[in-house]
Design a protein around this motif. Structure first.
Motif, PDB file in Angstrom:
ATOM      1  N   UNK A   1     -16.971  -0.110 -13.908  1.00  0.00           N
ATOM      2  CA  UNK A   1     -15.584   0.358 -14.004  1.00  0.00           C
ATOM      3  C   UNK A   1     -14.695  -0.738 -14.607  1.00  0.00           C
ATOM      4  N   UNK A   2     -13.744  -0.311 -15.414  1.00  0.00           N
ATOM      5  CA  UNK A   2     -12.762  -1.256 -15.950  1.00  0.00           C
ATOM      6  C   UNK A   2     -11.967  -1.870 -14.809  1.00  0.00           C
ATOM      7  N   UNK A   3     -11.804  -3.181 -14.867  1.00  0.00           N
ATOM      8  CA  UNK A   3     -10.955  -3.828 -13.861  1.00  0.00           C
ATOM      9  C   UNK A   3      -9.655  -4.259 -14.520  1.00  0.00           C
ATOM     10  N   UNK A   4      -8.563  -3.772 -13.983  1.00  0.00           N
ATOM     11  CA  UNK A   4      -7.246  -4.147 -14.508  1.00  0.00           C
ATOM     12  C   UNK A   4      -6.478  -4.923 -13.460  1.00  0.00           C
ATOM     13  N   UNK A   5      -5.466  -5.620 -13.926  1.00  0.00           N
ATOM     14  CA  UNK A   5      -4.608  -6.378 -13.009  1.00  0.00           C
ATOM     15  C   UNK A   5      -3.451  -5.490 -12.565  1.00  0.00           C
ATOM     16  N   UNK A   6      -3.451  -5.149 -11.282  1.00  0.00           N
ATOM     17  CA  UNK A   6      -2.395  -4.322 -10.693  1.00  0.00           C
ATOM     18  C   UNK A   6      -1.486  -5.196  -9.838  1.00  0.00           C
ATOM     19  N   UNK A   7      -0.179  -5.092 -10.046  1.00  0.00           N
ATOM     20  CA  UNK A   7       0.747  -5.760  -9.131  1.00  0.00           C
ATOM     21  C   UNK A   7       1.658  -4.731  -8.468  1.00  0.00           C
ATOM     22  N   UNK A   8       1.688  -4.747  -7.135  1.00  0.00           N
ATOM     23  CA  UNK A   8       2.631  -3.905  -6.415  1.00  0.00           C
ATOM     24  C   UNK A   8       3.855  -4.768  -6.080  1.00  0.00           C
ATOM     25  N   UNK A   9       4.991  -4.355  -6.535  1.00  0.00           N
ATOM     26  CA  UNK A   9       6.227  -5.105  -6.317  1.00  0.00           C
ATOM     27  C   UNK A   9       7.003  -4.463  -5.164  1.00  0.00           C
ATOM     28  N   UNK A  10       7.184  -5.230  -4.100  1.00  0.00           N
ATOM     29  CA  UNK A  10       7.829  -4.689  -2.896  1.00  0.00           C
ATOM     30  C   UNK A  10       9.246  -5.242  -2.783  1.00  0.00           C
ATOM     31  N   UNK A  11      10.224  -4.356  -2.838  1.00  0.00           N
ATOM     32  CA  UNK A  11      11.617  -4.797  -2.903  1.00  0.00           C
ATOM     33  C   UNK A  11      12.456  -4.303  -1.725  1.00  0.00           C
TER      34      UNK A  11
ATOM     35  N   UNK B 114      -6.233   8.931  -7.799  1.00  0.00           N
ATOM     36  CA  UNK B 114      -5.838   9.501  -9.091  1.00  0.00           C
ATOM     37  C   UNK B 114      -4.761   8.658  -9.771  1.00  0.00           C
ATOM     38  N   UNK B 115      -3.937   8.013  -8.952  1.00  0.00           N
ATOM     39  CA  UNK B 115      -2.899   7.121  -9.500  1.00  0.00           C
ATOM     40  C   UNK B 115      -3.540   5.850 -10.042  1.00  0.00           C
ATOM     41  N   UNK B 116      -4.459   5.290  -9.252  1.00  0.00           N
ATOM     42  CA  UNK B 116      -5.128   4.070  -9.710  1.00  0.00           C
ATOM     43  C   UNK B 116      -5.929   4.355 -10.974  1.00  0.00           C
ATOM     44  N   UNK B 117      -6.620   5.510 -10.989  1.00  0.00           N
ATOM     45  CA  UNK B 117      -7.386   5.883 -12.184  1.00  0.00           C
ATOM     46  C   UNK B 117      -6.461   6.016 -13.397  1.00  0.00           C
ATOM     47  N   UNK B 118      -5.275   6.589 -13.167  1.00  0.00           N
ATOM     48  CA  UNK B 118      -4.308   6.727 -14.263  1.00  0.00           C
ATOM     49  C   UNK B 118      -3.921   5.350 -14.799  1.00  0.00           C
ATOM     50  N   UNK B 119      -3.767   4.387 -13.886  1.00  0.00           N
ATOM     51  CA  UNK B 119      -3.446   3.020 -14.301  1.00  0.00           C
ATOM     52  C   UNK B 119      -4.557   2.398 -15.113  1.00  0.00           C
ATOM     53  N   UNK B 120      -5.793   2.716 -14.729  1.00  0.00           N
ATOM     54  CA  UNK B 120      -6.944   2.140 -15.426  1.00  0.00           C
ATOM     55  C   UNK B 120      -7.124   2.784 -16.807  1.00  0.00           C
ATOM     56  N   UNK B 121      -6.967   4.108 -16.854  1.00  0.00           N
ATOM     57  CA  UNK B 121      -7.290   4.851 -18.079  1.00  0.00           C
ATOM     58  C   UNK B 121      -6.180   4.834 -19.136  1.00  0.00           C
TER      59      UNK B 121
END
Lengths: 120, 130
Positions: A1-11, B114-121
């Motif tokens: 699976x593609x691994x991307x960098x996700x950041x959750x910003x909590x404000x 489905x949200x995370x997948x949307x972020x990936x795709x």
């Protein structure tokens, strides 16, 4: 699976609205998808990490413990905005988990490195 | 470019859904692709077919359904957020013993994955919220 960098910003503060709780749900799912997850806390979001949530009086489920459990999901990149902390009279000692405290400019740099930034 | 959209606020109270709708239309008009539109937090309230706005106002829910039908869009409502707020399809009604459903046409209820997948795709995941 593609691994991307996700950041959750909590404000936002933890219990005034549902954003903090539902943001944590996104964090856990992103971790389950084995993504490179980080969390940023700024503005009133820094209150989410303050030690000693007491939610009995407002009849809401407390979720302070979830922040402590993030490590079990390999979520260890927790970034806190120094200015937001200082403006609220807080220091690292007031927080319930180990975090990296940084300047706004540094936090901005980290945001720039992300593939996906989700702001709650 | 491949876009996904996240909507975090309900209809009428907040402009997020309106802005997201205008953005989605523009994305399509420019020839881009929309991989998915995901509704979270109070955003799930965009998916109830029981709204009746005044006749001279926009019908936000119907507008989404129509846009989805015309462009074969994937409108996904977060199941946990929907359960909290009473957005129900037949499967959910059965599972949770509810006596009614209210999910509008063109929407489906599914998980946060489905949200995370949307972020990936997608090339871009654009959030509309507070």
């Amino acid at each position: 699976m593609t691994i991307k960098k996700f950041m959750m910003v909590n404000r936002k503060a933890p219990y005034g609205t549902v954003y903090a709780l539902e943001s944590l749900e996104v964090v856990l799912i992103a971790a389950a998808f084995e993504q490179d997850v980080s969390l940023a806390f700024l503005d009133d979001g820094v209150y989410q990490l303050k030690k000693g949530h007491q939610t009995k009086g407002i009849e809401m489920k407390g979720f302070e413990k979830t922040y402590g459990a993030l490590e079990d999901y390999d979520v260890t990149k927790l970034y806190v905005d120094q200015e937001s902390l200082a403006a609220r009279g807080l220091t690292a000692d007031d927080l319930c988990v180990p975090v990296e405290i940084m300047s706004r400019a540094e936090l901005g740099k980290r945001m720039e490195e992300q593939d996906v930034v989700l702001s709650f | 470019m491949k876009f996904s959209i996240l909507i975090n606020e309900g209809p009428y109270t907040h402009q997020a859904s309106d802005s997201a709708y205008q953005f989605a239309k523009s994305v399509l008009a420019k020839g881009h692709e929309i991989f998915r539109i995901f509704f979270y937090h109070d955003g799930v309230n965009n998916a109830t077919r029981l709204t009746t706005p005044p006749q001279d106002d926009r019908n936000i829910v119907n507008r989404w359904s129509k846009l989805a039908e015309e462009n074969k869009l994937d409108l996904v409502v977060c199941v946990a957020a929907a359960q909290r707020r009473g957005i129900v399809d037949e499967g959910e009604a059965k599972r949770n013993g509810k006596d009614a459903t209210n999910l509008a046409p063109g929407f489906r209820i599914s998980g946060l994955g489905q949200l995370i997948e949307a972020g990936i795709q997608s090339d871009r995941l654009v959030t509309f919220g507070d």
